[in-house]
Design an enzyme around this catalytic site. Structure first.
Site, PDB file in Angstrom:
ATOM      1  N   LYS A  10      16.970  48.873  26.163  1.00 43.56           N
ATOM      2  CA  LYS A  10      18.420  48.740  25.978  1.00 43.56           C
ATOM      3  C   LYS A  10      19.062  48.450  27.331  1.00 43.56           C
ATOM      4  O   LYS A  10      18.495  48.739  28.386  1.00 43.56           O
ATOM      5  CB  LYS A  10      19.038  50.008  25.368  1.00 43.56           C
ATOM      6  CG  LYS A  10      18.934  51.281  26.233  1.00 43.56           C
ATOM      7  CD  LYS A  10      20.011  51.440  27.294  1.00 43.56           C
ATOM      8  CE  LYS A  10      19.722  52.626  28.199  1.00 43.56           C
ATOM      9  NZ  LYS A  10      20.499  52.625  29.456  1.00 43.56           N
ATOM     10  N   ASP A 136      19.144  59.305  25.258  1.00 45.94           N
ATOM     11  CA  ASP A 136      19.154  57.941  24.718  1.00 45.94           C
ATOM     12  C   ASP A 136      18.306  57.780  23.460  1.00 45.94           C
ATOM     13  O   ASP A 136      18.296  56.707  22.855  1.00 45.94           O
ATOM     14  CB  ASP A 136      18.636  56.945  25.771  1.00 45.94           C
ATOM     15  CG  ASP A 136      19.639  56.714  26.897  1.00 45.94           C
ATOM     16  OD1 ASP A 136      20.847  56.937  26.679  1.00 45.94           O
ATOM     17  OD2 ASP A 136      19.207  56.318  27.998  1.00 45.94           O
TER      18      ASP A 136
END
Length: 284
Positions: A10, A136
């Protein structure tokens, strides 16, 4: 039985830190999106009740420090599973890079074992478990594009960014997220406009996305590691539309709309960095 799962990286389009919480974590607002740079996780059932991590990358721990190991251990513990698994990690995402490589490996392990062991857990349940592993991991369970708040576990899904290229460059250093947060002066930071970034995504406005990239951790890492600043300057000089450090760094990425400019930036950065990637957004 054997199962292959992709674990995409990401990038942060926006990362804001609001305040220190009473539980010791920081309250954050992050707009994140997945990109087409991925580790490959292979899960294989074992006859004995153990978890084995297999990797050729010397920077990937093969014990309880590994987030994929923690994901498997958490599932076994919560659901009282007496099965074993070998987790083979083909590492493509740079380690300690601000790209959530370890978190994505954990998320892929959760999703893969849910299928391999036929557990029947929903994505929301997997994301809730992921929050126990790292900030995350919840986002990585869902993937796509999202606004993450709280300590990263509260997820609001957003439209994917318009199609563009992402060039990533990681210097040969690792950055400790804990050290970056420790050096963050919450009284003197310039907060990114998270609402403007969300609006830009909702309207599919590439120009506004570029204008509203922001990361409050960037200035801290740039002070600690001047080479990150040099890479950022080079990327801007070579003509990226917008440039930002992802997460706590040290990876810097540039957004590029037109392929004609892509090769110039990519080739220019190869002279400064060993690890340079040109990939697409996944985003949804």
């Amino acid at each position: 039985m054997r199962l292959l799962v992709k674990a995409p990286a990401k990038i942060n389009l926006s990362l804001d830190v609001l305040h220190k919480r009473s539980d010791g974590y920081h309250e954050v607002e992050m707009v994140m999106t997945t990109i087409d740079l991925a580790d490959r996780i292979e899960l294989t059932n074992l006859s004995d009740d153990t978890i084995k991590i297999l990797s050729h990358n010397r920077f990937v721990p093969d014990d309880g420090r590994n987030l994929a190991y923690q994901a498997a251990h958490l599932l076994k513990e919560k659901l009282n599973i007496k099965k074993g698994v070998a987790i083979s990690i083909d590492k493509v995402i740079p380690v300690a890079a601000g790209l959530a490589g370890g978190s994505s490996d954990a998320a892929a392990t959760l999703k893969g074992l849910n299928r391999l062991w036929d557990l029947g857990l929903s994505m929301d349940e997997l994301a809730e478990l992921g929050a126990e592993i790292g900030s995350d991991v919840s986002f990585c369970v869902y993937g796509g594009t999202a606004l993450a708040s709280g300590r990263g576990e509260k997820i609001k899904h957003l439209p994917a960014p318009p199609n563009c290229w992402v060039i990533l460059a990681k210097p040969t250093i690792g950055v400790s997220t804990a050290d970056v947060y420790k050096n963050l002066d919450l009284k003197n930071i310039q907060h990114p406009d998270t609402n403007a970034m969300v609006s830009a995504l909702e309207h599919g406005n590439y120009h506004d996305i570029c204008s509203n990239l922001g990361n409050v951790l960037e200035s801290v890492t740039l002070d600690m590691h001047p080479e990150v600043s040099q890479i950022k300057d080079q990327m801007e000089r070579f003509g990226a539309d917008a440039v930002l450090m992802s997460g706590s760094g040290p990876t810097v990425y540039g957004l590029v709309q037109y392929e004609s400019r892509l090769h110039r930036i990519y080739n220019g950065l190869r002279g400064f960095c060993d690890q340079v990637f040109a990939v697409r957004m996944l985003g949804d």
